[in-house]
Design an enzyme around this catalytic site. Structure first.
Site, PDB file in Angstrom:
ATOM      1  NE  ARG A 171      24.900  15.271  32.648  1.00  0.00           N
ATOM      2  CZ  ARG A 171      25.750  14.956  31.678  1.00  0.00           C
ATOM      3  NH1 ARG A 171      26.466  13.842  31.775  1.00  0.00           N
ATOM      4  NH2 ARG A 171      25.881  15.736  30.617  1.00  0.00           N
ATOM      5  CE  LYS A 195      21.731  14.972  30.753  1.00  0.00           C
ATOM      6  NZ  LYS A 195      21.304  16.353  30.435  1.00  0.00           N
ATOM      7  CG  HIS A 265      23.880  19.908  38.156  1.00  0.00           C
ATOM      8  ND1 HIS A 265      24.063  18.679  37.537  1.00  0.00           N
ATOM      9  CD2 HIS A 265      23.976  20.831  37.167  1.00  0.00           C
ATOM     10  CE1 HIS A 265      24.246  18.868  36.236  1.00  0.00           C
ATOM     11  NE2 HIS A 265      24.205  20.153  35.987  1.00  0.00           N
ATOM     12  NE  ARG A 268      27.466  18.179  34.661  1.00  0.00           N
ATOM     13  CZ  ARG A 268      28.108  17.434  33.758  1.00  0.00           C
ATOM     14  NH1 ARG A 268      29.027  16.582  34.159  1.00  0.00           N
ATOM     15  NH2 ARG A 268      27.858  17.554  32.472  1.00  0.00           N
ATOM     16  CG  HIS A 291      28.823  19.424  27.980  1.00  0.00           C
ATOM     17  ND1 HIS A 291      29.554  20.570  27.952  1.00  0.00           N
ATOM     18  CD2 HIS A 291      28.260  19.370  29.223  1.00  0.00           C
ATOM     19  CE1 HIS A 291      29.456  21.206  29.117  1.00  0.00           C
ATOM     20  NE2 HIS A 291      28.669  20.486  29.892  1.00  0.00           N
ATOM     21  CE1 TYR A 300      35.303   1.031  22.942  1.00  0.00           C
ATOM     22  CE2 TYR A 300      37.692   0.965  22.911  1.00  0.00           C
ATOM     23  CZ  TYR A 300      36.479   0.373  23.211  1.00  0.00           C
ATOM     24  OH  TYR A 300      36.444  -0.877  23.764  1.00  0.00           O
TER      25      TYR A 300
END
Length: 327
Positions: A171, A195, A265, A268, A291, A300
């Site tokens: 993004r 996010k 975008h 992407r 996502h 991890y």
């Protein structure tokens, strides 16, 4: 201003009468909890806006949070759609905030039911994202270097940015947030904070790595005040803004003779589409995109990074150098 202070400000900036103040007391505690958990200011603002609208509705009906049932919720949502003329996507966002808030009320023993349970809005068909083909992106990324020295320097930075956007499916906000320490050129990977402050490792194509290597000497000359940002404004010497990336992409598209509207975008979307058509491995692509509904987007992860790299190298059009590419 810290996220916790920002959460408090959301309430303080609201004109309160006594009924509304009582309704918003648990909302303030909820927002403070989210702030402590490092939710972004954008998320805090969006959540408050959605729950605040329901609070206004309940105040008008002389109701409390515990007396809001599915019928009352449906009436509120209908009002937002039909009377306030909100877009369906905006109402979906408000409903998501209300759902999360009631989940917290239940955890705290402040409510017995969540009126959003089982409640769904009819979704309008989601338009497919615009996609540019590989030839168009090649036209953009392999365009000749500008003739003037100033524009040539900027193109080295801009090409590095665009290669990275397409190479790793970032993004634009993730791109400009990158620090030098997030980049591992020797291992061909980049650490991305997405996010919800979730971190993931994403493979980096050889062409993107080469473009970044060509840009870095100029970055070192431009940088001011020991700014850690990877992408720097030549004029300011500080972290580049998302708006600047958008503008530079339009400049590069025009210079390459591309009529299609290009925006960060879109690169992407192209990454996801071209990777999917090349590999068919949807899970790996979702992992690389980060996502929000995939729990394995953090650093991890039980998905082996080597496997992601294999999928990437096999599928991405710019994962490796061509034999004729300049050193």
């Amino acid at each position: 201003m810290s996220n916790t202070e920002y959460a408090d400000k959301q309430i303080q900036a609201t004109e309160l009468d006594e009924p509304l103040r009582k309704l918003l007391e648990p909302v303030q505690r909820w927002l403070q909890m989210l702030a402590v958990r490092n939710h972004s200011k954008h998320t805090l603002s969006a959540y408050f806006a959605g729950v605040h609208q329901l609070a206004l509705f309940l105040r008008g009906k002389q109701l409390t949070w515990t007396r809001c049932d599915k019928r009352q919720l449906a009436q509120h949502i209908s009002q937002r759609l039909d009377e306030d003329k909100l877009a369906l996507a905006s109402v979906q966002q408000e409903l998501s905030a209300i759902r999360h808030f009631y989940g917290w009320l239940l955890e705290e023993g402040l409510a017995r039911i969540n009126p959003t349970t089982g409640y769904q809005l009819k979704r309008s068909p989601r338009p497919l994202p615009a996609i540019a083909d590989v030839d168009l992106l090649t036209q953009l990324l392999d365009q000749p270097t500008p003739e003037t020295s100033e524009q040539a320097r900027l193109w080295l930075r801009d090409k590095a940015m665009f290669e990275l956007l397409y190479s790793s499916g970032l993004r634009v906000g993730e791109l400009v947030a990158l620090d030098m320490t997030d980049l591992d050129l020797s291992a061909l990977r980049v650490r991305v904070t997405g996010k919800g402050n979730k971190t993931r490792l994403v493979p980096l194509g050889a062409k993107a790595a080469a473009a970044i290597n060509r840009y870095l000497p100029h970055r070192d000359l431009w940088v001011e005040q020991q700014d850690r940002a990877l992408f720097i404004s030549e004029k300011l010497g500080t972290r580049l803004s998302t708006r600047a990336v958008q503008q530079r992409l339009k400049v590069a598209a025009t210079r390459a003779g591309i009529a299609q509207n290009l925006y960060p975008h879109l690169l992407r979307h192209c990454f996801a589409s071209h990777m999917l058509s090349g590999s068919g491995d949807l899970r790996a692509i979702q992992e690389m995109l980060g996502h929000s509904d995939i729990s394995t987007t953090q650093i991890y992860t039980h998905v082996d990074f080597a496997k992601l790299t294999q999928v990437y190298d096999r599928a991405h059009p710019r994962a490796t150098h061509s034999q004729n590419e300049e050193n």
